[in-house]
Design an enzyme around this catalytic site. Structure first.
Site, PDB file in Angstrom:
ATOM      1  N   ASP A   3      25.384  14.037 -14.578  1.00 15.51           N
ATOM      2  CA  ASP A   3      24.275  14.509 -15.413  1.00 15.51           C
ATOM      3  C   ASP A   3      23.064  14.597 -14.490  1.00 15.51           C
ATOM      4  O   ASP A   3      22.508  13.568 -14.090  1.00 15.51           O
ATOM      5  CB  ASP A   3      24.039  13.509 -16.556  1.00 15.51           C
ATOM      6  CG  ASP A   3      22.959  13.976 -17.539  1.00 15.51           C
ATOM      7  OD1 ASP A   3      22.167  14.875 -17.182  1.00 15.51           O
ATOM      8  OD2 ASP A   3      22.901  13.415 -18.655  1.00 15.51           O
ATOM      9  N   HIS A  63      13.080  14.834 -21.710  1.00 14.06           N
ATOM     10  CA  HIS A  63      13.102  14.600 -23.164  1.00 14.06           C
ATOM     11  C   HIS A  63      11.736  15.079 -23.630  1.00 14.06           C
ATOM     12  O   HIS A  63      10.758  14.339 -23.609  1.00 14.06           O
ATOM     13  CB  HIS A  63      13.339  13.125 -23.484  1.00 14.06           C
ATOM     14  CG  HIS A  63      14.725  12.689 -23.090  1.00 14.06           C
ATOM     15  ND1 HIS A  63      15.096  11.382 -22.969  1.00 14.06           N
ATOM     16  CD2 HIS A  63      15.841  13.408 -22.789  1.00 14.06           C
ATOM     17  CE1 HIS A  63      16.374  11.313 -22.612  1.00 14.06           C
ATOM     18  NE2 HIS A  63      16.842  12.538 -22.491  1.00 14.06           N
ATOM     19  N   ARG A 104      31.166  14.284 -20.995  1.00 14.53           N
ATOM     20  CA  ARG A 104      29.997  14.922 -21.624  1.00 14.53           C
ATOM     21  C   ARG A 104      29.855  16.303 -20.996  1.00 14.53           C
ATOM     22  O   ARG A 104      30.086  16.468 -19.801  1.00 14.53           O
ATOM     23  CB  ARG A 104      28.726  14.090 -21.403  1.00 14.53           C
ATOM     24  CG  ARG A 104      27.465  14.756 -21.923  1.00 14.53           C
ATOM     25  CD  ARG A 104      26.269  13.802 -22.150  1.00 14.53           C
ATOM     26  NE  ARG A 104      25.670  13.304 -20.936  1.00 14.53           N
ATOM     27  CZ  ARG A 104      25.759  12.059 -20.494  1.00 14.53           C
ATOM     28  NH1 ARG A 104      26.456  11.151 -21.187  1.00 14.53           N
ATOM     29  NH2 ARG A 104      25.167  11.671 -19.375  1.00 14.53           N
ATOM     30  N   ASP A 113      18.560  20.193 -17.368  1.00 15.28           N
ATOM     31  CA  ASP A 113      19.312  18.996 -17.758  1.00 15.28           C
ATOM     32  C   ASP A 113      20.756  19.434 -18.012  1.00 15.28           C
ATOM     33  O   ASP A 113      21.052  19.992 -19.066  1.00 15.28           O
ATOM     34  CB  ASP A 113      18.654  18.406 -19.023  1.00 15.28           C
ATOM     35  CG  ASP A 113      19.270  17.082 -19.435  1.00 15.28           C
ATOM     36  OD1 ASP A 113      20.118  16.543 -18.713  1.00 15.28           O
ATOM     37  OD2 ASP A 113      18.867  16.583 -20.514  1.00 15.28           O
ATOM     38  N   HIS A 134      18.257  17.449 -27.356  1.00 22.01           N
ATOM     39  CA  HIS A 134      16.815  17.149 -27.457  1.00 22.01           C
ATOM     40  C   HIS A 134      16.047  18.343 -26.923  1.00 22.01           C
ATOM     41  O   HIS A 134      16.599  19.182 -26.206  1.00 22.01           O
ATOM     42  CB  HIS A 134      16.492  15.882 -26.640  1.00 22.01           C
ATOM     43  CG  HIS A 134      17.034  15.917 -25.232  1.00 22.01           C
ATOM     44  ND1 HIS A 134      16.381  16.532 -24.203  1.00 22.01           N
ATOM     45  CD2 HIS A 134      18.200  15.442 -24.699  1.00 22.01           C
ATOM     46  CE1 HIS A 134      17.108  16.413 -23.088  1.00 22.01           C
ATOM     47  NE2 HIS A 134      18.218  15.772 -23.370  1.00 22.01           N
ATOM     48  N   HIS A 171      23.490   6.102 -19.440  1.00 20.87           N
ATOM     49  CA  HIS A 171      22.477   6.376 -18.414  1.00 20.87           C
ATOM     50  C   HIS A 171      22.781   5.589 -17.139  1.00 20.87           C
ATOM     51  O   HIS A 171      21.928   4.906 -16.577  1.00 20.87           O
ATOM     52  CB  HIS A 171      21.068   6.091 -18.941  1.00 20.87           C
ATOM     53  CG  HIS A 171      20.582   7.140 -19.897  1.00 20.87           C
ATOM     54  ND1 HIS A 171      19.467   6.991 -20.688  1.00 20.87           N
ATOM     55  CD2 HIS A 171      21.062   8.374 -20.187  1.00 20.87           C
ATOM     56  CE1 HIS A 171      19.294   8.086 -21.424  1.00 20.87           C
ATOM     57  NE2 HIS A 171      20.252   8.943 -21.141  1.00 20.87           N
ATOM     58  N   GLU A 184      24.633  18.690 -25.845  1.00 19.24           N
ATOM     59  CA  GLU A 184      25.329  17.758 -24.963  1.00 19.24           C
ATOM     60  C   GLU A 184      26.240  16.768 -25.680  1.00 19.24           C
ATOM     61  O   GLU A 184      26.049  15.551 -25.579  1.00 19.24           O
ATOM     62  CB  GLU A 184      24.310  17.001 -24.115  1.00 19.24           C
ATOM     63  CG  GLU A 184      23.179  16.347 -24.900  1.00 19.24           C
ATOM     64  CD  GLU A 184      22.236  15.566 -23.965  1.00 19.24           C
ATOM     65  OE1 GLU A 184      22.735  14.706 -23.243  1.00 19.24           O
ATOM     66  OE2 GLU A 184      21.021  15.831 -23.990  1.00 19.24           O
ATOM     67  N   ASP A 215       0.823  -1.218   0.000  1.00 20.09           N
ATOM     68  CA  ASP A 215       0.000   0.000   0.000  1.00 20.09           C
ATOM     69  C   ASP A 215       0.857   1.268   0.000  1.00 20.09           C
ATOM     70  O   ASP A 215       0.420   2.314   0.457  1.00 20.09           O
ATOM     71  CB  ASP A 215      -0.965  -0.012   1.200  1.00 20.09           C
ATOM     72  CG  ASP A 215      -0.219  -0.096   2.515  1.00 20.09           C
ATOM     73  OD1 ASP A 215       1.006  -0.361   2.486  1.00 20.09           O
ATOM     74  OD2 ASP A 215      -0.846   0.110   3.559  1.00 20.09           O
ATOM     75  N   HIS A 253      25.383   9.221 -29.217  1.00 21.59           N
ATOM     76  CA  HIS A 253      24.052   9.831 -29.135  1.00 21.59           C
ATOM     77  C   HIS A 253      24.069  11.123 -29.942  1.00 21.59           C
ATOM     78  O   HIS A 253      25.108  11.522 -30.462  1.00 21.59           O
ATOM     79  CB  HIS A 253      23.660  10.086 -27.671  1.00 21.59           C
ATOM     80  CG  HIS A 253      24.658  10.918 -26.901  1.00 21.59           C
ATOM     81  ND1 HIS A 253      24.742  12.279 -27.014  1.00 21.59           N
ATOM     82  CD2 HIS A 253      25.619  10.561 -25.995  1.00 21.59           C
ATOM     83  CE1 HIS A 253      25.697  12.726 -26.215  1.00 21.59           C
ATOM     84  NE2 HIS A 253      26.255  11.707 -25.593  1.00 21.59           N
TER      85      HIS A 253
HETATM   86  N1  GLY Z   1      19.729  13.373 -18.734  1.00 19.01           N
HETATM   87  C1  GLY Z   1      19.465  12.636 -19.889  1.00 19.01           C
HETATM   88  C2  GLY Z   1      19.918  13.355 -21.067  1.00 19.01           C
HETATM   89  O1  GLY Z   1      20.830  14.137 -20.984  1.00 19.01           O
HETATM   90  O2  GLY Z   1      19.364  13.248 -22.126  1.00 19.01           O
HETATM   91 MN    MN Z   2      21.428  15.100 -19.272  1.00 19.78          MN
HETATM   92 MN    MN Z   3      19.917  15.765 -22.101  1.00 15.10          MN
END
Ligand code: GLY
Ligand code: MN
Ligand code: MN
Length: 440
Positions: free
Chosen positions: A258, A359, A404, A269, A352, A241, A382, A37, A348
């Protein structure tokens, strides 16, 4: 804060786009059980938040353009002193009228009785098709009920159209009030990253940096992280991730963080990567400077009228050239770009959309063509380089390095603005803040 006036104008804008004789059905998110619960913290469906700010589960909003008794109808949990003692305040139907712009409001327990009558005779239903299987099923039951309960000559709606398509385009362009909240989310998140840099030292655990960051979020009035914070020391930074955040931070390695907060429904972000002992090694510095140059090149390509993909292309060029200069890649830069050789190290895209969801929604292409930037859009930038510890094609000195750098960029009339630039990102600035010579 988003004013009730702004929510009302979002609803009117949406209703203006709906076809005549139609209805929109917007449901609250379901509450998710954590165990027995106890529940996960409730997160309202973003579209219901966007169109009303109504914070409770167990609710459904209808928009019925042209309805004589009022176009905005709510179903919500009824007042209940016992449940409110255990679970907290409920607005109840009267509260949704007085606080959330409902023209009519009913207890959610009456929805099966009332909603089929509101669907009857409508040509078209707008709703988030396929997002919530239980709600999809429920809607079909109400549609069947139009005939079953209301008589065989009652006409159920014949067309179901995805509501998200209309709302997503609205959400993509941020209003002045939204930009203010996104700046605030950026500012809080930036402060949290500075704190992590100031406090970081070898021997701390990844989760301890996570705790510093998230403490800064919450003490500043954010609800918490907008997504699970990533704190990856050394090779853990290569896992895009990585969220375990359980390992000890070692001198001589980098840490990649991140993390961004959610402030009044809006996300930040940010990623920063810095040396755990406060000093970049020559190899770390070389990789870091390529990523920083890639980010700067991408930001140059963000302005009204420029195509979305140009920023990504800029990062690919700078990263490919940089890896060739370091002999990590070999060959002609144009040919390597053509082959996508960077994908072993930069897997990547450059960013975004960012907004209420990290996202965020909005198409990247229209009719198969990259869309162009417009003022009020917010995008992350990024780029990264991740050299797997197992990549035996690369000289050992580079293996396990992951960098990054991520900021949030607002498209303005004149070009763009980095709204998270308050966190240091040159090597000199980072080394200075880590040495305690400069506070953010
Ligand atoms: N934090 C996930 C990304 O940078 O897209
Ligand atoms: Mn990020
Ligand atoms: Mn991002």
């Amino acid at each position: 804060m988003i004013s009730q006036k702004e929510y009302a104008s979002r609803r009117s804008d949406l209703m203006a786009m709906m076809q005549a004789n139609s209805i929109a059905v917007i449901a609250a998110a379901p509450q998710r059980v954590r165990s027995n619960d106890t529940y996960y913290p409730f997160k309202q469906s973003t579209n219901l938040s966007y169109l009303s700010g109504f914070p409770e589960p167990g609710s459904v909003m209808l928009l019925i353009p042209g309805r004589e008794q009022g176009e905005v109808v709510f179903f919500c949990r009824d007042k209940d002193p016992l449940r409110e003692t255990w679970d907290g305040f409920r607005y109840g139907p009267a509260g949704t009228v007085s606080h959330f712009g409902a023209d009519d409001a009913f207890p959610i327990d009456d929805i099966d009785e009332i909603l089929p009558g509101m669907l009857e005779g409508k040509d078209r239903v707008y709703y988030a098709i396929g997002k919530d299987a239980d709600f999809d099923k429920q809607l079909m039951i109400w549609v069947q009920d139009v005939k079953g309960r209301r008589g065989s000559d009652a006409v159920p709606p014949g067309e179901f159209v995805d509501l998200d398509h209309l709302v997503n385009e609205m959400r993509l362009i941020k209003s002045a009030a939204e930009i203010k909240l996104m700046r605030k989310a950026g500012e809080i998140s930036a402060r949290a990253h500075c704190r992590a840099m100031e406090i970081c030292r070898p021997g701390l655990y990844e989760y301890q940096l996570q705790a510093e960051i998230e403490h800064e979020f919450v003490r500043s009035g954010a609800v918490g992280p907008a997504y699970t914070s990533i704190v990856g020391g050394g090779k853990n930074g290569c896992v895009l991730h990585y969220i375990e955040n359980r390992e000890k931070l070692k001198a001589g390695e980098l840490v990649l963080i991140d993390a961004g907060c959610e402030y009044q429904d809006y996300a930040a972000d940010i990623t920063r990567t810095f040396p755990i002992n406060g000093k970049f090694s020559p190899q770390q510095a070389a990789i870091y400077d390529i990523v920083l140059a890639a980010q700067a090149a991408a930001i140059e390509m963000i302005a009204p009228g420029l195509e979305y993909n140009l920023a990504n292309d800029a990062t690919v060029r700078v990263i490919t050239q940089g890896l060739v200069d370091l002999n990590i890649l070999n060959g002609d830069v144009d040919a390597l770009i053509e082959q996508g050789a960077h994908r072993d190290f930069y897997m990547h895209n450059a960013g975004h959309w960012l907004g209420m969801d990290v996202h965020d929604v909005g198409d990247y292409k229209i009719d198969n063509q990259w869309r162009v930037y417009e003022p009020g859009m917010v995008v992350t930038v990024e780029p990264g380089i991740y050299i797997s510890p197992d990549n035996t094609n690369v000289d050992e000195q580079w293996r396990g390095i992951a960098v990054r750098i991520e900021d949030d960029v607002l498209v303005t009339k004149a070009g763009c603005e980095d709204i998270t630039s308050m966190v240091p990102k040159t090597r000199e600035q980072i080394e200075a803040i880590m040495a305690g010579k400069q506070s953010a």
